[in-house]
Design an enzyme around this catalytic site. Structure first.
Site, mmCIF file in Angstrom:
data_model
loop_
_atom_site.group_PDB
_atom_site.id
_atom_site.type_symbol
_atom_site.label_atom_id
_atom_site.label_comp_id
_atom_site.label_asym_id
_atom_site.label_seq_id
_atom_site.Cartn_x
_atom_site.Cartn_y
_atom_site.Cartn_z
ATOM 1 N N LEU A 41 50.892 57.888 58.946
ATOM 2 C CA LEU A 41 50.018 56.800 59.349
ATOM 3 C C LEU A 41 49.181 56.284 58.177
ATOM 4 O O LEU A 41 49.075 56.917 57.138
ATOM 5 C CB LEU A 41 49.103 57.267 60.484
ATOM 6 N N GLY A 42 48.572 55.116 58.366
ATOM 7 C CA GLY A 42 47.697 54.544 57.350
ATOM 8 C C GLY A 42 48.200 53.244 56.760
ATOM 9 O O GLY A 42 47.441 52.499 56.154
ATOM 10 N N LYS A 54 42.040 52.406 44.576
ATOM 11 C CA LYS A 54 40.623 52.722 44.316
ATOM 12 C C LYS A 54 40.493 54.083 43.631
ATOM 13 O O LYS A 54 39.588 54.280 42.805
ATOM 14 C CB LYS A 54 39.809 52.708 45.615
ATOM 15 N N ALA A 185 47.489 36.214 38.856
ATOM 16 C CA ALA A 185 46.094 36.530 38.540
ATOM 17 C C ALA A 185 45.244 36.601 39.798
ATOM 18 O O ALA A 185 44.114 36.110 39.842
ATOM 19 C CB ALA A 185 45.522 35.497 37.568
ATOM 20 N N HIS A 448 13.001 49.116 44.918
ATOM 21 C CA HIS A 448 12.988 48.900 43.466
ATOM 22 C C HIS A 448 13.016 50.243 42.754
ATOM 23 O O HIS A 448 12.311 51.157 43.152
ATOM 24 C CB HIS A 448 11.729 48.138 43.074
#
Length: 469
Positions: A41-42, A54, A185, A448
């Site tokens: 699966l996937g 990634k 591209a 911050h």
């Protein structure tokens, strides 16, 4: 032949669209089966797309940082050496863990998982052909087609997954090529080109159009190309590939200007063909229920309903962005329709992300689209050069750009070129989903120092009160 099984929903395809449809169907109490021909699966995303790319992008970023950046921030280590076999193993280990996780989700939600090739045999009838050739027959009230997409082939350039590869082959090269030529591209080509450039390849990108990343805001794309060029990418824009010849020496690509002109030859060790993707519907038996695809191969739908009663389609096989998260939204909406609920997807708010370094993300309209539509708008921009966290981390390339209505201040689009852009676009999605104005975000306190302050400062810029630049 095994005994026939009966279901409320049979889903053909186990990618992000299919498996999320199965999860939602299970949650809503529908007796559900999911069929996946890959044997795991996937879909493309988990196995040969989003996730492995990634993993390699992350690993190659660390390799490049250790090679070039460590010494500038006071970390002295020997020059790193590349163990590509281990890098590929780590990638595959991550993929395997994710796919096993999806199998667990099927069990958790009482979904029947059937490895094999699914085919529609008629109204409410689906066959599953296993790898050993055995065939199982299913009956169902609803069929969901979630078979995704495949790389678009380039005429004259035959993929052999050795010297000429598509995205799948580019994720598993056995060695780093000396010269990698990327044809196209777009997002996939630039991400995979980034991986191999960081690991030591010379990368040349050949693109038919006179710009990179079609669909991206032109101002952002122009700056993005400058950054990639500074990193070492070479670009041949307005150029088409007419043929490829392989030999023991490598690949000779025949090029000419997109508008016509003298031919030239470009030599490469490996060529990656990444000109886009097309819907995968081959052999699904669409003709058995009277479904015909359009000229581009997509299945026409109305709120995910096909022309055949009880047959639905989601994800890359229907029109819209070919993105995993779009398929997930389709999945939930389609299953909720099947269950008698109100499903909905706002396709104007599907974000896009390019996972290069820096990243690029955007949601909503581009400035080009607003100009073409004659919409009166205001722009707020803020450079990462002026962002404290980005400056301290030496990640100052890029900017954030807000586009808002000139009168009402309602936000039409947000574009981010910079570090962690993919993580930051989410707040723009939420803002726009609630019909928010740039001032709404500009007046929300952000922590911050964070990169997200650049988003707030760009929102302030729409009304001209940016405070940190």
């Amino acid at each position: 032949m095994s005994q026939e099984q009966s279901f409320d929903v049979v889903i053909i395809g186990g990618g992000p669209g299919g498996y999320n449809a199965a999860v939602r169907a299970g949650q809503l109490g529908l007796k559900t089966a999911i069929i996946e021909s890959r044997g795991v699966l996937g879909g493309t995303c988990l196995n040969v797309g989003c996730m492995p790319s990634k993993a390699l992008l992350h690993a190659s970023e660390l390799f490049e940082a250790a090679t070039h950046e460590f010494k500038t921030i006071g970390i002295e280590v020997p020059a790193p050496t590349l163990n590509l076999v281990q890098m590929m193993k780590a990638k595959q280990d991550s993929v395997t863990a994710l796919t096993k996780g999806v199998e667990f989700l099927m069990k958790k939600n009482k979904v029947t998982y059937l490895p094999g090739f699914g085919k529609i045999e008629g109204a409410g009838k689906v066959s599953v052909t296993a790898q050993d050739g055995s065939v199982q027959q299913l009956t169902t009230k609803n069929i969901v087609i979630a078979t995704g997409s495949e790389p678009t082939p380039l005429p004259g350039v035959a993929v052999d997954q050795k010297q000429i590869v598509d995205s799948t082959g580019a994720l598993s090269l056995p060695t780093v090529p000396k010269h990698l030529v990327v044809v196209g591209a777009g997002i996939i080509g630039l991400e995979l080109g980034s991986v191999w450039r960081r690991l030591g390849a010379k990368v040349t990108v050949v693109e038919f159009l006179d710009r990179i990343t079609p669909g991206m805001d032109t101002e952002v794309a122009t700056q993005f190309q400058k950054i990639l060029t500074k990193q070492g990418f070479e670009f041949k824009l307005g150029t088409k590939v007419t043929a490829a010849k392989t030999s023991a020496k490598g690949v000779a690509l025949s090029l000419e200007a997109a508008k016509g002109g003298n031919a030239e030859t470009l030599e490469a060790d490996v060529v990656l063909v990444a000109i886009g993707r097309r819907p995968f519907t081959s052999g699904l038996g669409l003709e058995n229920v009277g479904i015909a695809t359009d000229q581009r191969g997509f299945i026409p739908t109305d709120h995910f309903k096909t022309s055949a009663p009880g047959v639905w389609a989601i994800g890359d096989v229907i029109t819209g962005p070919m993105l995993a998260h779009k398929a997930e939204e389709d999945a939930v909406a389609a299953i909720e329709f099947i269950a008698g609920k109100a499903g909905h997807v706002d396709y104007d708010l599907v974000p896009s992300v390019v996972y290069t370094f820096p990243e690029v993300s955007w949601v909503g309209k581009t400035e080009d689209q607003l100009k073409a539509a004659g919409v009166q708008y205001k722009v707020g921009k803020f450079p990462f050069m002026a962002n404290s966290r980005a400056k301290i981390n030496h990640e100052t390339d890029g900017f954030v750009k807000f586009l808002a209505d000139a009168k009402t201040d309602r936000v039409y689009g947000v574009h981010i070129l910079g570090p962690q852009a993919g993580e930051m676009i989410g707040e723009a999605c939420v803002l726009m989903a609630f019909g928010g104005a740039s001032e709404d975000l500009a007046r929300i306190c952000h922590p911050h120092p964070t990169r997200s302050e650049a988003v707030r400062q760009a929102a302030m810029g729409v009304e001209g009160w940016t405070m940190q630049a």
